[in-house]
Design a protein around this motif. Structure first.
Motif, mmCIF file in Angstrom:
data_model
loop_
_atom_site.group_PDB
_atom_site.id
_atom_site.type_symbol
_atom_site.label_atom_id
_atom_site.label_comp_id
_atom_site.label_asym_id
_atom_site.label_seq_id
_atom_site.Cartn_x
_atom_site.Cartn_y
_atom_site.Cartn_z
ATOM 1 N N THR A 133 0.851 -1.185 0.000
ATOM 2 C CA THR A 133 0.000 0.000 0.000
ATOM 3 C C THR A 133 0.886 1.233 0.000
ATOM 4 O O THR A 133 2.034 1.188 0.445
ATOM 5 N N ARG A 134 0.334 2.336 -0.477
ATOM 6 C CA ARG A 134 1.097 3.570 -0.499
ATOM 7 C C ARG A 134 1.414 4.048 0.920
ATOM 8 O O ARG A 134 2.498 4.574 1.174
ATOM 9 N N ILE A 136 2.621 6.384 -8.494
ATOM 10 C CA ILE A 136 2.679 5.717 -7.182
ATOM 11 C C ILE A 136 3.508 6.553 -6.220
ATOM 12 O O ILE A 136 3.155 6.725 -5.050
ATOM 13 N N SER A 178 -4.087 -2.081 -16.715
ATOM 14 C CA SER A 178 -4.258 -2.125 -15.266
ATOM 15 C C SER A 178 -5.309 -3.148 -14.857
ATOM 16 O O SER A 178 -5.210 -3.751 -13.779
ATOM 17 N N CYS A 190 -4.467 -5.750 -12.080
ATOM 18 C CA CYS A 190 -5.247 -5.697 -10.828
ATOM 19 C C CYS A 190 -5.927 -7.023 -10.524
ATOM 20 O O CYS A 190 -6.127 -7.369 -9.355
ATOM 21 N N GLN A 202 1.473 -3.741 -6.472
ATOM 22 C CA GLN A 202 0.778 -2.541 -6.031
ATOM 23 C C GLN A 202 -0.543 -2.359 -6.788
ATOM 24 O O GLN A 202 -1.440 -1.674 -6.308
ATOM 25 N N TYR A 203 -0.685 -2.972 -7.965
ATOM 26 C CA TYR A 203 -1.980 -2.972 -8.655
ATOM 27 C C TYR A 203 -2.924 -3.988 -8.006
ATOM 28 O O TYR A 203 -4.088 -3.689 -7.730
ATOM 29 N N TYR A 204 -2.427 -5.197 -7.774
ATOM 30 C CA TYR A 204 -3.266 -6.249 -7.204
ATOM 31 C C TYR A 204 -3.756 -5.874 -5.806
ATOM 32 O O TYR A 204 -4.886 -6.180 -5.421
ATOM 33 N N ASN A 205 -2.904 -5.202 -5.053
ATOM 34 C CA ASN A 205 -3.264 -4.783 -3.693
ATOM 35 C C ASN A 205 -3.920 -3.410 -3.642
ATOM 36 O O ASN A 205 -4.205 -2.911 -2.552
ATOM 37 N N TYR A 206 -4.189 -2.812 -4.792
ATOM 38 C CA TYR A 206 -4.701 -1.439 -4.798
ATOM 39 C C TYR A 206 -5.981 -1.264 -3.970
ATOM 40 O O TYR A 206 -6.131 -0.243 -3.281
ATOM 41 N N ASN A 243 -5.679 0.115 -0.413
ATOM 42 C CA ASN A 243 -5.328 1.494 -0.115
ATOM 43 C C ASN A 243 -6.546 2.234 0.424
ATOM 44 O O ASN A 243 -7.680 1.953 0.034
#
Length: 384
Positions: free
Chosen positions: A154-155, A182, A239, A243, A306-310, A313
């Motif tokens: 996550t960011r 990101i 994406s 994702c 970071q796409y799969y876990n977007y 966030n």
């Protein structure tokens, strides 16, 4: 917690295997007679792959990259790679302001190297030594030489790691932050979470709230959000698969260097301010340096995390530290109303729309970015 020196070193076996795979590439035919209309143009890809196999000098690129001071730090059991350029300030003046620069996808630390030189040594490039920064350029988790976290990407999680890197591993009690894509999200979280340590935040992809419950969008904001949604409908195919099915596409790209570079350069062309002509911004050596780093580290798949876990966030809370936006000229941000950012940034001190430089602005327009960063942080160096 200490940082250790690090050198990039790709083995001959990896390079020989890469060239063998490139030489055996099977190319497809174009799906549309319009150049690049259906994605990476097969003709250009063939040209690039041919040069990658028998022309591109990785050893020269590797030597150039290793001229920068690379380090590895272990933070919460996670290996973090970063470049650290010490600022060359004026003799007898206060020390340079520390500044962390965070890249996005499908990018790397390479994006920030030229602007880092300008920021660390302004006098060496015709500027004022009082504007010098200590520059830190980390590789995002799962990108190249930085490991993925144990939990979700996550960011906010990256911002927490960067805070530890800056304050504990490097011993900086106060620092500034810059990023786009990101990296812009990570930078926003740094400003929101750590107002006591973060002097200011500067982004190229403007902050957009997702919470309009208390204050509905204005007509101008609504028009922009609708235009953004329409643009995403034509651009978001890449994406959607990353994702929802990242391992499927990663299997193809981890096995085919031609597929890997096609996936990357499609975005370098679409998102940069190149007017549709990729090589007006990116020469082949630059593109292949980035592609070789992804290939040699085997991290194209982990860069998708970071796409799969977007969905994990959360919206960025209010940012109270001094904030700045130098707006990217890519389609997603070129016409964003300033008011959307003012909803989240309570101290927005700098809003610039240079209309030059896209998604990879620090790489495309390093002098512009350096000047913007100097101007924004100049009054913040003493803590005011």
């Amino acid at each position: 917690m200490t940082a250790k020196p690090f050198q990039i070193s790709v083995s001959d076996d990896v390079l020989n295997d890469l060239r063998t795979r490139l030489a055996r590439t099977l190319f497809t035919a174009a799906s549309d007679t319009t150049y690049w209309a259906a994605g990476t143009d097969p003709g250009y890809l063939r040209e690039l792959v041919t040069y990658w196999a028998d022309g591109f000098d990785w050893r020269a690129a590797e030597t150039a990259l290793n001229a920068y001071p690379h380090h590895i730090a272990e933070i919460a059991g996670q290996q973090v790679h970063f470049v650290h350029l010490r600022g060359r300030g004026a003799e007898g003046a206060p020390p340079p302001l520390p500044l962390i620069l965070t890249h996005g996808w499908p990018s790397s630390f390479v994006e920030m190297l030229r602007v880092a030189e300008l920021l660390a040594d302004p006098a060496g490039h015709g500027g004022d030594p009082a504007d010098a920064f200590d520059v830190v350029i980390p590789s995002l988790p799962g990108f190249l030489y930085s490991e993925l976290p144990q939990g979700p990407f996550t960011r906010r999680g990256v911002a927490e790691t960067w805070h530890t890197l800056m304050t504990e591993a490097l011993g900086y009690p106060r620092f500034g932050a810059f990023g786009g894509d990101i990296g812009g999200g990570v930078t926003q979280w740094l400003g929101s979470l750590y107002p006591g340590e973060v002097a200011g935040v500067h982004v190229t992809s403007a902050v957009i709230t997702t919470d309009f419950r208390e204050q509905p969008p204005t007509a101008e904001e609504e028009a922009y959000l609708e235009a953004l949604s329409a643009y995403d409908a034509t651009d978001q195919g890449y994406s959607e698969i990353m994702c929802t099915r990242p391992d499927t596409i990663a299997a193809a790209l981890a096995d085919s260097p031609a597929g890997l570079v096609a996936w990357i350069i499609d975005k370098y062309r679409d998102w940069s301010d190149c007017g549709g002509d990729l090589e007006t911004r990116w020469d082949k050596d630059t593109l292949l340096t980035v592609a070789t780093l992804y290939w040699a580290t085997g991290t194209i798949g982990s860069s998708f995390r970071q796409y799969y876990n977007y969905p994990q966030n959360r919206p960025v809370p209010t940012i109270t530290v001094p904030s700045a936006v130098t707006l990217s000229n890519e389609p997603a941000y070129a016409n964003i109303p300033r008011s959307l950012t003012e909803r989240l940034c309570t101290d927005l001190r700098h809003w610039s729309t240079p209309e030059r430089g896209g998604h990879f602005m620090a790489h495309e327009e390093p002098e512009q970015v350096a000047n913007e960063l100097r101007a924004f942080f100049r009054p913040l160096r003493s803590g005011s």
